[in-house]
Motif scaffolding. Structure first.
Motif, mmCIF file in Angstrom:
data_model
loop_
_atom_site.group_PDB
_atom_site.id
_atom_site.type_symbol
_atom_site.label_atom_id
_atom_site.label_comp_id
_atom_site.label_asym_id
_atom_site.label_seq_id
_atom_site.Cartn_x
_atom_site.Cartn_y
_atom_site.Cartn_z
ATOM 1 N N LEU A 68 0.825 -1.214 0.000
ATOM 2 C CA LEU A 68 0.000 0.000 0.000
ATOM 3 C C LEU A 68 0.858 1.263 0.000
ATOM 4 C CD1 LEU A 68 -2.976 -0.819 2.384
ATOM 5 C CD2 LEU A 68 -3.154 0.140 0.082
ATOM 6 N N SER A 69 1.953 1.258 0.756
ATOM 7 C CA SER A 69 2.835 2.432 0.792
ATOM 8 C C SER A 69 3.391 2.724 -0.594
ATOM 9 C CB SER A 69 3.986 2.200 1.785
ATOM 10 O OG SER A 69 3.493 2.042 3.098
ATOM 11 N N ARG A 70 3.854 1.677 -1.296
ATOM 12 C CA ARG A 70 4.387 1.856 -2.656
ATOM 13 C C ARG A 70 3.294 2.324 -3.602
ATOM 14 N NH1 ARG A 70 7.358 -3.058 -1.704
ATOM 15 N NH2 ARG A 70 5.593 -4.175 -2.572
ATOM 16 N N HIS A 71 2.142 1.679 -3.513
ATOM 17 C CA HIS A 71 1.017 1.945 -4.413
ATOM 18 C C HIS A 71 0.543 3.397 -4.287
ATOM 19 C CE1 HIS A 71 -2.777 1.119 -6.524
ATOM 20 N NE2 HIS A 71 -3.394 1.743 -5.539
ATOM 21 N N LEU A 72 0.333 3.861 -3.060
ATOM 22 C CA LEU A 72 -0.160 5.222 -2.849
ATOM 23 C C LEU A 72 0.871 6.254 -3.280
ATOM 24 C CD1 LEU A 72 -1.857 4.802 0.665
ATOM 25 C CD2 LEU A 72 -2.959 4.788 -1.582
ATOM 26 N N SER A 73 2.145 5.981 -3.005
ATOM 27 C CA SER A 73 3.210 6.906 -3.399
ATOM 28 C C SER A 73 3.242 7.075 -4.916
ATOM 29 C CB SER A 73 4.569 6.378 -2.902
ATOM 30 O OG SER A 73 5.622 7.159 -3.419
ATOM 31 N N ALA A 74 3.212 5.979 -5.643
ATOM 32 C CA ALA A 74 3.283 6.045 -7.115
ATOM 33 C C ALA A 74 2.046 6.708 -7.702
ATOM 34 C CB ALA A 74 3.469 4.639 -7.689
ATOM 35 N N GLU A 75 0.873 6.418 -7.148
ATOM 36 C CA GLU A 75 -0.351 7.072 -7.632
ATOM 37 C C GLU A 75 -0.274 8.587 -7.452
ATOM 38 O OE1 GLU A 75 -3.993 3.830 -7.213
ATOM 39 O OE2 GLU A 75 -3.797 5.398 -5.704
#
Length: 201
Positions: free
Chosen positions: A60-67
Motif C-alpha cells: 500500500l505504501s508503494r502503491h499510494l506513493s506512485a499514484e
C-alpha cells in the motif's frame, strides 16, 4: 481525445508509434484487485498475519506513493473538474498511511474499509482518465508509475509531500532508507514473499 500533460519524455516518432509497457489504468486496476484479495486472505482463518500485515503495509505504501506521483497529477491535468475529488483522495491517502503505522490484526478491519473506499474512489478517476487519454499516453504513464513504485517507500510516511514536484524528489530518498531497514530486518515487502500470494483475478 485531449492530450494529457506528461512528465518530460524522449521524443517519439509521430506516426504509428506505440510505446512498450502496460497502461497505467490496467496496472492500477490490477493492483487494486490484488490488494482487495490480500485483505480477504488476511481476514481468513488460515492467514499468516505478521508476514501478511508487513506485505500489505509495504504494498500500500508503494502503491499510494506512485499514484500520487503520476496518476493523480495526470487526472488533475486531464480532468480539471475532478480536482476536488483528487484532493479528497490525497487526504484519504494520508489518513490510510496513518492507519497503517504499526498495523495490527485488530486494526485490519478499519484499514480494509479505507482500502475499499480508495479502490472505489480512485477506480472512478481511472475510468474517467481512460475516456480522455490516448492508449499511448496511458502506457507512458504506466511506465513511469512502475518506475516510481520500485523506488517508493515501503513504510507509511504520511508527513512527506503528496504532490509534484516534491514527492518525486522526497519519496525515492525515503524509499532508500526503508529498503535498507527491510534488508537488515528481513522484512517481507512483496506479494511474492507470501506463502500464498494473491492471485491476479
Amino acid at each position: 481525445m485531449s492530450a494529457v500533460p506528461l512528465p518530460p519524455l524522449p521524443p517519439a516518432p509521430a506516426d504509428g508509434y506505440r510505446p512498450a509497457g502496460r497502461s497505467i489504468a490496467d496496472i492500477v486496476d490490477r493492483e487494486h484487485r490484488q490488494l482487495l484479495e490480500l485483505l480477504e486472505q488476511l481476514s481468513g482463518p488460515d492467514s499468516t498475519p505478521q508476514e501478511g500485515l508487513a506485505v500489505l503495509t509495504a504494498a500500500l505504501s508503494r502503491h499510494l506513493s506512485a499514484e500520487e506521483q503520476y496518476l493523480l497529477p495526470a487526472v488533475r491535468a486531464a480532468l480539471p473538474t475532478a480536482a476536488e475529488r483528487v484532493d479528497a483522495e490525497i487526504n484519504a491517502d494520508a489518513a490510510l498511511l496513518n492507519a497503517l503505522k504499526g498495523l495490527t490484526d485488530e486494526a485490519l478491519t478499519a484499514v480494509a474499509e479505507r482500502v475499499r473506499r480508495h479502490v472505489d474512489g480512485v477506480g472512478g478517476l481511472v475510468a474517467e482518465l481512460r475516456a480522455v487519454a490516448t492508449e499511448e499516453e496511458l502506457i507512458r504513464l504506466g511506465n513511469r508509475l512502475e518506475i516510481a513504485e520500485e523506488a517508493a517507500p515501503t513504510r507509511p510516511h504520511p508527513g512527506t509531500p503528496a504532490t509534484p514536484p516534491w514527492n518525486r524528489i522526497v519519496e525515492p530518498a525515503v524509499g532508500v532508507v526503508d529498503k535498507v531497514l527491510d534488508a537488515v530486518t528481513g522484512r517481507p515487502t512483496y506479494l511474492a514473499d507470501l506463502p500464498e500470494p494473491p492471485r491476479d483475478r
